[in-house]
Write a protein that holds these residues in place. Structure first.
Motif, PDB file in Angstrom:
ATOM      1  N   UNK A 168      56.386  41.960  46.818  1.00 29.80           N
ATOM      2  CA  UNK A 168      57.331  40.963  46.322  1.00 29.80           C
ATOM      3  C   UNK A 168      56.840  39.539  46.598  1.00 29.80           C
ATOM      4  N   UNK A 169      56.052  39.405  47.662  1.00 27.88           N
ATOM      5  CA  UNK A 169      55.503  38.091  48.001  1.00 27.88           C
ATOM      6  C   UNK A 169      54.065  37.940  47.517  1.00 27.88           C
ATOM      7  N   UNK A 170      53.276  38.992  47.622  1.00 23.76           N
ATOM      8  CA  UNK A 170      51.869  38.912  47.229  1.00 23.76           C
ATOM      9  C   UNK A 170      51.684  38.634  45.746  1.00 23.76           C
ATOM     10  N   UNK A 171      52.722  38.892  44.957  1.00 22.61           N
ATOM     11  CA  UNK A 171      52.626  38.577  43.536  1.00 22.61           C
ATOM     12  C   UNK A 171      52.456  37.075  43.327  1.00 22.61           C
ATOM     13  N   UNK A 172      52.890  36.269  44.302  1.00 20.88           N
ATOM     14  CA  UNK A 172      52.705  34.821  44.203  1.00 20.88           C
ATOM     15  C   UNK A 172      51.226  34.457  44.259  1.00 20.88           C
ATOM     16  N   UNK A 173      50.447  35.213  45.036  1.00 23.27           N
ATOM     17  CA  UNK A 173      49.016  34.920  45.128  1.00 23.27           C
ATOM     18  C   UNK A 173      48.250  35.437  43.906  1.00 23.27           C
ATOM     19  N   UNK A 174      48.783  36.453  43.272  1.00 21.80           N
ATOM     20  CA  UNK A 174      48.237  36.857  41.966  1.00 21.80           C
ATOM     21  C   UNK A 174      48.465  35.726  40.968  1.00 21.80           C
ATOM     22  N   UNK A 175      49.659  35.152  41.002  1.00 22.55           N
ATOM     23  CA  UNK A 175      49.973  34.028  40.113  1.00 22.55           C
ATOM     24  C   UNK A 175      49.105  32.817  40.448  1.00 22.55           C
ATOM     25  N   UNK A 176      48.874  32.561  41.746  1.00 21.35           N
ATOM     26  CA  UNK A 176      48.045  31.418  42.145  1.00 21.35           C
ATOM     27  C   UNK A 176      46.608  31.583  41.656  1.00 21.35           C
ATOM     28  N   UNK A 177      46.087  32.798  41.746  1.00 22.82           N
ATOM     29  CA  UNK A 177      44.711  33.041  41.291  1.00 22.82           C
ATOM     30  C   UNK A 177      44.603  32.863  39.775  1.00 22.82           C
ATOM     31  N   UNK A 178      45.583  33.343  39.039  1.00 27.33           N
ATOM     32  CA  UNK A 178      45.553  33.194  37.584  1.00 27.33           C
ATOM     33  C   UNK A 178      45.738  31.734  37.173  1.00 27.33           C
ATOM     34  N   UNK A 179      46.604  31.016  37.879  1.00 25.74           N
ATOM     35  CA  UNK A 179      46.788  29.594  37.572  1.00 25.74           C
ATOM     36  C   UNK A 179      45.481  28.836  37.765  1.00 25.74           C
ATOM     37  N   UNK A 180      44.759  29.166  38.829  1.00 27.71           N
ATOM     38  CA  UNK A 180      43.465  28.523  39.065  1.00 27.71           C
ATOM     39  C   UNK A 180      42.434  28.960  38.031  1.00 27.71           C
ATOM     40  N   UNK A 181      42.360  30.246  37.753  1.00 28.91           N
ATOM     41  CA  UNK A 181      41.360  30.759  36.801  1.00 28.91           C
ATOM     42  C   UNK A 181      41.514  30.124  35.426  1.00 28.91           C
ATOM     43  N   UNK A 182      42.766  29.922  35.003  1.00 24.45           N
ATOM     44  CA  UNK A 182      43.020  29.366  33.673  1.00 24.45           C
ATOM     45  C   UNK A 182      43.256  27.855  33.718  1.00 24.45           C
ATOM     46  N   UNK A 183      43.061  27.257  34.911  1.00 20.72           N
ATOM     47  CA  UNK A 183      43.234  25.801  35.066  1.00 20.72           C
ATOM     48  C   UNK A 183      44.572  25.338  34.499  1.00 20.72           C
ATOM     49  N   UNK A 184      45.631  26.027  34.903  1.00 23.99           N
ATOM     50  CA  UNK A 184      46.973  25.672  34.449  1.00 23.99           C
ATOM     51  C   UNK A 184      47.279  24.226  34.823  1.00 23.99           C
ATOM     52  N   UNK A 185      47.630  23.414  33.848  1.00 22.47           N
ATOM     53  CA  UNK A 185      47.858  21.993  34.065  1.00 22.47           C
ATOM     54  C   UNK A 185      49.334  21.616  34.154  1.00 22.47           C
ATOM     55  N   UNK A 186      50.223  22.587  33.951  1.00 19.93           N
ATOM     56  CA  UNK A 186      51.653  22.306  34.037  1.00 19.93           C
ATOM     57  C   UNK A 186      52.012  22.034  35.492  1.00 19.93           C
ATOM     58  N   UNK A 187      52.138  20.768  35.846  1.00 17.46           N
ATOM     59  CA  UNK A 187      52.343  20.383  37.239  1.00 17.46           C
ATOM     60  C   UNK A 187      53.646  20.943  37.805  1.00 17.46           C
ATOM     61  N   UNK A 188      54.683  20.978  36.999  1.00 13.89           N
ATOM     62  CA  UNK A 188      55.980  21.481  37.458  1.00 13.89           C
ATOM     63  C   UNK A 188      55.877  22.943  37.881  1.00 13.89           C
ATOM     64  N   UNK A 189      55.185  23.751  37.091  1.00 18.07           N
ATOM     65  CA  UNK A 189      55.069  25.182  37.393  1.00 18.07           C
ATOM     66  C   UNK A 189      54.246  25.422  38.645  1.00 18.07           C
ATOM     67  N   UNK A 190      53.124  24.732  38.783  1.00 20.55           N
ATOM     68  CA  UNK A 190      52.273  24.904  39.965  1.00 20.55           C
ATOM     69  C   UNK A 190      53.007  24.415  41.212  1.00 20.55           C
ATOM     70  N   UNK A 191      53.745  23.322  41.091  1.00 19.60           N
ATOM     71  CA  UNK A 191      54.516  22.817  42.229  1.00 19.60           C
ATOM     72  C   UNK A 191      55.580  23.826  42.654  1.00 19.60           C
ATOM     73  N   UNK A 192      56.236  24.458  41.704  1.00 21.38           N
ATOM     74  CA  UNK A 192      57.223  25.494  42.025  1.00 21.38           C
ATOM     75  C   UNK A 192      56.572  26.658  42.752  1.00 21.38           C
ATOM     76  N   UNK A 193      55.370  27.004  42.338  1.00 25.14           N
ATOM     77  CA  UNK A 193      54.630  28.089  42.989  1.00 25.14           C
ATOM     78  C   UNK A 193      54.355  27.749  44.454  1.00 25.14           C
ATOM     79  N   UNK A 194      53.909  26.529  44.712  1.00 27.69           N
ATOM     80  CA  UNK A 194      53.647  26.101  46.086  1.00 27.69           C
ATOM     81  C   UNK A 194      54.939  26.078  46.907  1.00 27.69           C
ATOM     82  N   UNK A 195      56.016  25.630  46.298  1.00 25.11           N
ATOM     83  CA  UNK A 195      57.302  25.597  46.996  1.00 25.11           C
ATOM     84  C   UNK A 195      57.749  27.004  47.394  1.00 25.11           C
TER      85      UNK A 195
END
Length: 343
Positions: A82-109
């Motif tokens: 339930x928590x490790x899925x956040x790191x799957x999301x973090x890796x994909x955000x980095x791999x695809x260079x996700x530029x949506x600042x709001x979404x990445x900030x929510x992930x960090x929060x």
């Protein structure tokens, strides 16, 4: 895409074992699976190939799943998958260079709300991919130290753009200064000073990491000076480089004052103590030009350096380090100077 992701989490992911993502190999397999899904969904868009949108939909779906599972458990994260899925999301955000600042900030929060630290984003960049397993019991989701550094810079950029700050009791800290739990709750800069990680130290200082110069037990300048003093003039290159990098950030060396020596402490006593300590305790470093006389009170500090410190402080206050430096209407050489690239 969004419906597809939600269906996966509701119909497939919930039936997987709770510890199915404990292994880095399993997390990488899931990353590869969703990497393919994102690429396929993007190519199937009717208007154009929109990888950014597809990646954003996945990250948001992962965030919704994590939030929902936590809410159903009385606002307490269930950890595991339930928590490790956040790191799957973090890796994909980095791999695809996700530029949506709001979404990445929510992930960090979301990561901070459960862990109260960002050590899984920092330790791999500081120590490499092997050490985190021995320090904290997990392996980095990024393939090597270079990718860990790039990933950290990616999240630093988003955290800065989103003006992120995190409460720790009565103290608010920025993403870059949040202590690392598995390292005695030391901030990343402190750890890098201890191990002599000059390259990473420069990166963090460029992004505005703060130096705790007022804390008598963790003053980074004194830590480095004492280590160099013990080397019997066989100065370690990394420690010397760390000292030179730090001296680009601070107006002047500030040593801890022994209050027992100065019962009636005032500015003049402090000034005399600094000069005397440098001359007596670190005299050989002055002779070997490791400590510039203009950075320790023996000569007036250069006006150019004081201007750099003042400008960087203003930029830091407005979350503009380091990329805001490029917006300044000054020559490129001065931009590099303010950005700590040259001295």
């Amino acid at each position: 895409m969004e419906v597809l992701m939600d269906c996966y989490f509701e119909e497939v992911f919930k039936n997987l074992d709770r510890d199915c993502l404990f292994s880095r190999t399993k997390r990488r397999e899931l990353v590869q699976y969703f990497w393919t899904v994102i690429a396929g969904c993007a190519k199937g868009e009717t208007n154009e190939c929109d990888y950014e949108s597809s990646c954003r939909h996945f990250v948001l779906s992962a965030l919704r799943y994590h939030e929902k599972s936590r809410n159903e458990n009385g606002q307490v994260c269930l950890m595991g998958k339930y928590h490790n899925v956040l790191y799957v999301a973090a890796k994909l955000a980095f791999d695809w260079s996700l530029q949506d600042n709001y979404t990445v900030a929510r992930l960090l929060d979301e990561i901070y709300s459960c862990e109260k630290t960002f050590e899984r984003l920092f330790l791999g960049a500081i120590f490499g991919t092997t050490a985190p397993h021995f320090i904290a019991g997990w392996k980095s989701d990024f393939k090597d130290k270079e990718e860990n550094v790039h990933a950290l810079v990616y999240f630093l950029d988003h955290a800065t753009n989103a003006n992120l700050e995190y409460k720790d009791g009565d103290i608010s800290r920025r993403f870059i200064d949040v202590p690392l739990e598995s390292c005695g709750r030391s901030p990343p800069v402190r750890i890098l000073v201890q191990i002599g990680g000059s390259e990473m130290l420069l990166i963090l200082l460029r992004f505005g990491a703060t130096l705790d110069l007022e804390n008598t037990s963790t003053n980074p300048v004194e830590t480095i000076l004492d280590k160099l003093k013990e080397s019997n003039r066989k100065y370690p290159y990394e420690m010397v480089t760390c000292l030179r990098v730090i001296l680009r950030v601070i107006p002047t060396i500030k040593l801890t004052v022994d209050m027992n020596e100065y019962k009636n402490f005032d500015y003049e006593a402090d000034y005399n103590y600094q000069r005397r300590t440098v001359l007596e305790k670190y005299s050989h470093m002055l002779e070997d030009h490791l400590i510039p006389s203009a950075r320790c009170g023996l000569r007036p500090t250069e006006l150019k350096h004081l201007c750099r410190c003042s400008i960087r402080h203003r930029l830091w206050e407005n979350f503009q380090l380091p990329f805001g430096i490029r917006k300044l209407p000054i020559p490129v050489a001065l931009q590099k100077y303010i950005d700590l690239c040259i001295d």
